[in-house]
Design a protein around this motif. Structure first.
Motif, PDB file in Angstrom:
ATOM      1  N   LEU A 197      19.887  68.353  73.651  1.00  0.00           N
ATOM      2  CA  LEU A 197      20.519  67.968  74.915  1.00  0.00           C
ATOM      3  C   LEU A 197      20.679  66.452  74.960  1.00  0.00           C
ATOM      4  CD1 LEU A 197      18.709  70.213  77.574  1.00  0.00           C
ATOM      5  CD2 LEU A 197      21.057  70.449  76.735  1.00  0.00           C
ATOM      6  N   PRO A 198      21.723  65.953  75.596  1.00  0.00           N
ATOM      7  CA  PRO A 198      21.983  64.508  75.630  1.00  0.00           C
ATOM      8  C   PRO A 198      20.813  63.705  76.213  1.00  0.00           C
ATOM      9  CG  PRO A 198      23.897  65.705  76.410  1.00  0.00           C
ATOM     10  CD  PRO A 198      22.798  66.717  76.255  1.00  0.00           C
TER      11      PRO A 198
ATOM     12  N   LEU B 135      17.111  73.407  77.498  1.00  0.00           N
ATOM     13  CA  LEU B 135      15.790  73.214  76.909  1.00  0.00           C
ATOM     14  C   LEU B 135      15.615  71.783  76.422  1.00  0.00           C
ATOM     15  CD1 LEU B 135      15.631  76.486  74.750  1.00  0.00           C
ATOM     16  CD2 LEU B 135      14.458  76.053  76.921  1.00  0.00           C
ATOM     17  N   LYS B 136      14.685  71.067  77.004  1.00  0.00           N
ATOM     18  CA  LYS B 136      14.377  69.716  76.528  1.00  0.00           C
ATOM     19  C   LYS B 136      13.276  69.764  75.472  1.00  0.00           C
ATOM     20  CE  LYS B 136      16.222  66.984  80.236  1.00  0.00           C
ATOM     21  NZ  LYS B 136      15.984  66.310  81.493  1.00  0.00           N
ATOM     22  N   GLY B 137      13.258  68.790  74.579  1.00  0.00           N
ATOM     23  CA  GLY B 137      12.211  68.715  73.559  1.00  0.00           C
ATOM     24  C   GLY B 137      12.453  69.623  72.374  1.00  0.00           C
ATOM     25  N   ILE B 138      13.501  70.437  72.453  1.00  0.00           N
ATOM     26  CA  ILE B 138      13.810  71.356  71.350  1.00  0.00           C
ATOM     27  C   ILE B 138      15.154  70.971  70.738  1.00  0.00           C
ATOM     28  CG2 ILE B 138      14.308  73.762  70.752  1.00  0.00           C
ATOM     29  CD1 ILE B 138      12.310  74.633  72.762  1.00  0.00           C
ATOM     30  N   ALA B 139      15.196  70.943  69.420  1.00  0.00           N
ATOM     31  CA  ALA B 139      16.449  70.608  68.732  1.00  0.00           C
ATOM     32  C   ALA B 139      16.889  71.764  67.851  1.00  0.00           C
ATOM     33  CB  ALA B 139      16.262  69.339  67.899  1.00  0.00           C
ATOM     34  N   ALA B 140      18.181  71.773  67.560  1.00  0.00           N
ATOM     35  CA  ALA B 140      18.762  72.765  66.656  1.00  0.00           C
ATOM     36  C   ALA B 140      19.241  72.067  65.387  1.00  0.00           C
ATOM     37  CB  ALA B 140      19.938  73.468  67.330  1.00  0.00           C
TER      38      ALA B 140
END
Lengths: 276, 276
Positions: B91-92, B142-147
């Motif tokens: 998320l940005p 979802l913050k703190g999670i990356a794809a």
């Protein structure tokens, strides 16, 4: 002085099982949480031998491990086949319906994938080692989380087995190799298997010619795997395992292969464990 | 009527990229969240074609997918090589230090393993698809999670790329195959490559003899992979890809191989995409 054996994972892992079966109980373990760390331990003299899984019947060859052996010029000094048994375990007094997350080594998750199809609510999470997850569940008293690990790990870390033998293929043999930094000095009478790597130009019949030489020298092929060489289009690397009865025939084959292939490398000569 | 193409993953995934490159934009997608579901779609007539990743330069062959093709008697109708680019996205207005968990397809995690060594605080979690994680991050904010996913996925799901091109090997070509249920009816002039599977007894020189036949019939070997047959000790299965200039030579080779091997199966004949 006790020998130090580097394993991928901790006490209670499958690599630990192999260390016990191959070297007996009188060894010091160097517990490594990745194959990279394992190789690092070996290269920096922190252990006498390292144990590494190299292929299994579901995922085939673990190509990145071949690359590690090759890039670091490590020697294969022996092999061991272990039938892998995966068990699902968690803190006592929970049922499988209480479990929302299963953490384990990627290979263990892959090997149990069919079992988890009936439990879509369970999230599969990669971790560095099968036994390390079992240890963490006990240490942190984690509820709702299960490990996939060995029976030994369940006993060591006081977990309860929720479901036993959850691997898809019941006869799931994994081949481990025993690695060392220096070139092994096995006696010739102890040697009846070799692991080779060589490159060939993409020319019609080039591999057939090589296999003819091997056959003429009475080498039996037990494994072959081609890999494109990324930087060099149309050139292929081959990883090949051969068994033989006469060491003399083997050295004859090698001297011919040295001329006929590019970059021939003997990754190791050792005792074939499948026949012993 | 639009063709329906089953892909592993959702819109914005690498399989989607291959579908566009191979069939153009005018297709209907059947988004499957596993290779098993992909094959199920094909076998039950829910799609005209299915696209499946089969091998890459880091992990080698995806052996379980070979097993799926073999067990379901599916036909390979074509192939496509895609250079895979993995990007880390979230998320940005977050930095990589805000990320505690990265979810992606196991193969993507494996291909980016080196990158994450510098971020030991990030937990790597397996998920079914690269793009599906990007979608979930947006939908659930979802913050703190990356794809780890494609640029297209970042655009589609309004995520910001934290780090681009994070794959270990920069020229990471993955080979995809186009599958269909019925036997393809490609014209002979469209065919210059074949994928075969056969079994051989573990007899010295048996593979050399087969490769000699192929070479005599002017077939070029582009891939070979041996696999032990679990239920039958000392018997081996081989997956082999060959290219050729003359279809007549190919059929001649096949008629000889039918006699000299056990259970010969042509998995598909198609156009070699590497030369075109």
């Amino acid at each position: 002085m006790k020998k130090t054996i580097a394993i991928q994972g901790i006490q209670g892992s499958n690599h630990h099982k192999v260390a016990q079966a191959y070297f007996g109980d009188e060894v010091q373990l160097d517990e490594c949480l990745s194959f990279d760390a394992l190789v690092h331990s070996l290269m920096h003299g922190k252990c006498n031998y390292a144990i590494m899984a190299l292929e299994n019947t579901i995922a085939g060859s673990i190509i990145p491990n071949y690359a590690l052996i090759d890039a670091n010029n490590i020697h294969i000094n022996g092999e061991y086949y272990l039938n892998i048994h995966h068990h699902l375990m968690a803190l006592p007094n929970q049922t499988i319906q209480d479990i929302t997350e299963v953490c384990s080594h990627p290979m263990a998750l892959l090997q149990c994938k069919e079992f988890f199809k009936q439990y879509p609510q369970i999230k599969l999470v990669e971790d560095v080692d099968t036994a390390a997850v079992a240890q963490k569940i006990e240490q942190q008293q984690l509820k709702g989380i299960a490990a996939i690990a060995t029976k030994t790990a369940a006993e060591l870390f006081n977990l309860e087995i929720l479901s036993g033998e959850i691997q898809t293929i019941k006869t799931n043999a994994t081949r481990f190799v025993i690695l060392q930094k220096e070139k092994p000095t096995n006696g010739i009478d102890q040697i009846d298997k070799a692991s080779l790597r060589f490159e060939l130009d993409h020319k019609r019949g080039s591999l057939a010619t090589i296999l003819n030489v091997m056959s003429d020298c009475k080498l039996n092929l037990t494994k072959i795997q081609s890999l494109p060489i990324i930087e060099t289009p149309w050139k292929y690397a081959f990883f090949v395992d051969v068994t033989f009865e006469s060491y003399e025939n083997y050295t004859k084959a090698i001297s011919i292969l040295e001329i006929m292939t590019t970059s021939l490398k003997v990754l190791g000569t050792y005792k074939n464990q499948r026949n012993s």
